[in-house]
Design an enzyme around this catalytic site. Sequence first.
Site, PDB file in Angstrom:
ATOM      1  CE  LYS A   1     -48.273  -5.388 -62.917  1.00  0.00           C
ATOM      2  NZ  LYS A   1     -47.133  -5.216 -62.016  1.00  0.00           N
TER       3      LYS A   1
ATOM      4  N   GLY B   1     -33.139  -2.199 -63.582  1.00  0.00           N
ATOM      5  CA  GLY B   1     -34.333  -2.558 -64.339  1.00  0.00           C
ATOM      6  C   GLY B   1     -35.093  -1.339 -64.813  1.00  0.00           C
ATOM      7  CB  ALA B   2     -35.893   0.241 -67.585  1.00  0.00           C
ATOM      8  N   GLY B   3     -38.456  -2.069 -66.356  1.00  0.00           N
ATOM      9  CA  GLY B   3     -39.761  -2.632 -66.728  1.00  0.00           C
ATOM     10  C   GLY B   3     -40.862  -1.981 -65.901  1.00  0.00           C
ATOM     11  N   GLY B   4     -42.012  -2.654 -65.841  1.00  0.00           N
ATOM     12  CA  GLY B   4     -43.173  -2.093 -65.154  1.00  0.00           C
ATOM     13  C   GLY B   4     -42.927  -1.823 -63.678  1.00  0.00           C
TER      14      GLY B   4
ATOM     15  CB  THR C   1     -50.135  -9.823 -62.816  1.00  0.00           C
ATOM     16  OG1 THR C   1     -48.725 -10.034 -62.736  1.00  0.00           O
ATOM     17  CG2 THR C   1     -50.843 -11.105 -63.199  1.00  0.00           C
TER      18      THR C   1
ATOM     19  CG  ASP D   1     -46.746  -3.022 -58.683  1.00  0.00           C
ATOM     20  OD1 ASP D   1     -47.278  -3.794 -57.865  1.00  0.00           O
ATOM     21  OD2 ASP D   1     -46.728  -3.249 -59.924  1.00  0.00           O
TER      22      ASP D   1
HETATM   23  P1  NDP Z   1     -40.752  -6.520 -66.870  1.00  0.00           P
HETATM   24  O1  NDP Z   1     -40.751  -7.703 -67.777  1.00  0.00           O
HETATM   25  O2  NDP Z   1     -41.612  -5.345 -67.177  1.00  0.00           O
HETATM   26  O3  NDP Z   1     -39.234  -5.974 -66.739  1.00  0.00           O
HETATM   27  C1  NDP Z   1     -38.166  -6.873 -66.537  1.00  0.00           C
HETATM   28  C2  NDP Z   1     -36.877  -6.108 -66.293  1.00  0.00           C
HETATM   29  O4  NDP Z   1     -35.859  -7.056 -65.975  1.00  0.00           O
HETATM   30  C3  NDP Z   1     -36.374  -5.301 -67.488  1.00  0.00           C
HETATM   31  O5  NDP Z   1     -35.736  -4.132 -67.038  1.00  0.00           O
HETATM   32  C4  NDP Z   1     -35.357  -6.276 -68.105  1.00  0.00           C
HETATM   33  O6  NDP Z   1     -34.327  -5.619 -68.820  1.00  0.00           O
HETATM   34  C5  NDP Z   1     -34.765  -6.880 -66.863  1.00  0.00           C
HETATM   35  N1  NDP Z   1     -34.138  -8.190 -67.100  1.00  0.00           N
HETATM   36  C6  NDP Z   1     -34.776  -9.372 -67.331  1.00  0.00           C
HETATM   37  N2  NDP Z   1     -33.864 -10.356 -67.495  1.00  0.00           N
HETATM   38  C7  NDP Z   1     -32.650  -9.765 -67.386  1.00  0.00           C
HETATM   39  C8  NDP Z   1     -31.315 -10.275 -67.466  1.00  0.00           C
HETATM   40  N3  NDP Z   1     -31.059 -11.566 -67.673  1.00  0.00           N
HETATM   41  N4  NDP Z   1     -30.288  -9.403 -67.283  1.00  0.00           N
HETATM   42  C9  NDP Z   1     -30.529  -8.084 -67.051  1.00  0.00           C
HETATM   43  N5  NDP Z   1     -31.773  -7.550 -66.973  1.00  0.00           N
HETATM   44  C10 NDP Z   1     -32.816  -8.393 -67.133  1.00  0.00           C
HETATM   45  O7  NDP Z   1     -41.087  -7.111 -65.421  1.00  0.00           O
HETATM   46  P2  NDP Z   1     -41.741  -6.338 -64.190  1.00  0.00           P
HETATM   47  O8  NDP Z   1     -41.144  -5.001 -64.082  1.00  0.00           O
HETATM   48  O9  NDP Z   1     -43.213  -6.468 -64.239  1.00  0.00           O
HETATM   49  O10 NDP Z   1     -41.245  -7.226 -62.968  1.00  0.00           O
HETATM   50  C11 NDP Z   1     -39.887  -7.162 -62.538  1.00  0.00           C
HETATM   51  C12 NDP Z   1     -39.757  -7.942 -61.246  1.00  0.00           C
HETATM   52  O11 NDP Z   1     -40.494  -7.302 -60.211  1.00  0.00           O
HETATM   53  C13 NDP Z   1     -40.313  -9.361 -61.344  1.00  0.00           C
HETATM   54  O12 NDP Z   1     -39.412 -10.193 -60.660  1.00  0.00           O
HETATM   55  C14 NDP Z   1     -41.634  -9.299 -60.610  1.00  0.00           C
HETATM   56  O13 NDP Z   1     -41.983 -10.502 -60.008  1.00  0.00           O
HETATM   57  C15 NDP Z   1     -41.301  -8.262 -59.547  1.00  0.00           C
HETATM   58  N6  NDP Z   1     -42.488  -7.599 -59.035  1.00  0.00           N
HETATM   59  C16 NDP Z   1     -42.689  -7.674 -57.700  1.00  0.00           C
HETATM   60  C17 NDP Z   1     -43.769  -7.075 -57.141  1.00  0.00           C
HETATM   61  C18 NDP Z   1     -43.937  -7.183 -55.667  1.00  0.00           C
HETATM   62  O14 NDP Z   1     -44.986  -6.767 -55.171  1.00  0.00           O
HETATM   63  N7  NDP Z   1     -42.954  -7.676 -54.931  1.00  0.00           N
HETATM   64  C19 NDP Z   1     -44.756  -6.329 -57.918  1.00  0.00           C
HETATM   65  C20 NDP Z   1     -44.438  -6.278 -59.348  1.00  0.00           C
HETATM   66  C21 NDP Z   1     -43.353  -6.914 -59.862  1.00  0.00           C
HETATM   67  P3  NDP Z   1     -34.484  -5.286 -70.419  1.00  0.00           P
HETATM   68  O15 NDP Z   1     -35.234  -3.987 -70.485  1.00  0.00           O
HETATM   69  O16 NDP Z   1     -33.083  -5.199 -70.872  1.00  0.00           O
HETATM   70  O17 NDP Z   1     -35.247  -6.449 -71.005  1.00  0.00           O
END
Ligand code: NDP
Length: 285
Positions: free
Chosen positions: A71, A132-135, A67, A107
């Site tokens: 990753k 979103g565009a994270g992991g 986590t 995931d």
């Molecule tokens: P990352 O840190 O890789 O990505 C976070 C994302 O959230 C980015 O796209 C970021 O945008 C966006 N973001 C964060 N804060 C804001 C804000 N205030 N306004 C707008 N956009 C925002 O995180 P992960 O992808 O690893 O995780 C994302 C979510 O998914 C988490 O809540 C995590 O707990 C959940 N998750 C759930 C799982 C499950 O099994 N249910 C498994 C894995 C994750 P920017 O690019 O602009 O920073």
Amino acid sequence: MAANYKAELVGVLGCPVAENPTGVMQEAAFRAAGLDWRYLTIEVTPENLAAAVEGARAFGMRGFNLTIPHKVAVIPLLDEIAPEAKVIGAVNTVRREGDRFVGENTDGKGFLRGVRTDAGIDPAGKRVVLLGAGGAARAIATELLLAGVSDLLVVNRSRERGEAMAAHLRATTGGPIRFENWEGTCRVTEGVDLLVNATSIRLYPDIQAMPDVDLSAAPSGLLVCDAVFNPPETRLLRAARERGLACLDGLSMLVYQGVIGFRMWTGQDPAEAVMTRALRNALGV
Ligand code: NDP
């Protein structure tokens, strides 16, 4: 029969990791299956990741989850990366095959299983807005494209990250993915079948935050999904429910990615209801 006091080991490496509830769910499933396995929740700092992976080899661990923030960093430390995990560019589950560590990503698969099983929707041909565009977003987008969605609009705050993800997945999957910068309120209108929040907004303890989304013009058949699981009833899902829209919470994705992991590690099907109950008990929901 000779006594055997040696447990098989799996676990999760992360930092911070103390609030990760996966171990409760996996250990409940091990007990239900009569397996003497342990799931260790291990805090590993980025500079110790390589040593931790070597440690996992030395301990003969059957595999482990990764986590935040490991990753992506774990990839060069493994012996092989599964094709979907390569496309996603991140690994959340490692399984041992002989003495080789193979990186997988469950995931997006867990998310998709929830859409199909819990929400009863086949994503093929559906039009999706993904926040979103994270992991997590990358994993979900990859599996949605592989499942044949007809349109995938990625909306992200950081333009650079969102554009890079859309370009990468367009090139690797050939799927219909496009990007829009998140400016002001994101309005969900007619013609959208699935809205997915994969941002970390409303991640515990910031539980009052909500993605800036307007559902007032959303079609009545919209399915609203949230990856955030703690607490599972996010403000986005509450707002969707108040409008009578169908919802899928982050617990579904968490349980199913765990189910897939359990199967990869043990070769057995876990008791899914036991995993869900253990997780709900742990989170008090
Ligand atoms: P990352 O840190 O890789 O990505 C976070 C994302 O959230 C980015 O796209 C970021 O945008 C966006 N973001 C964060 N804060 C804001 C804000 N205030 N306004 C707008 N956009 C925002 O995180 P992960 O992808 O690893 O995780 C994302 C979510 O998914 C988490 O809540 C995590 O707990 C959940 N998750 C759930 C799982 C499950 O099994 N249910 C498994 C894995 C994750 P920017 O690019 O602009 O920073």
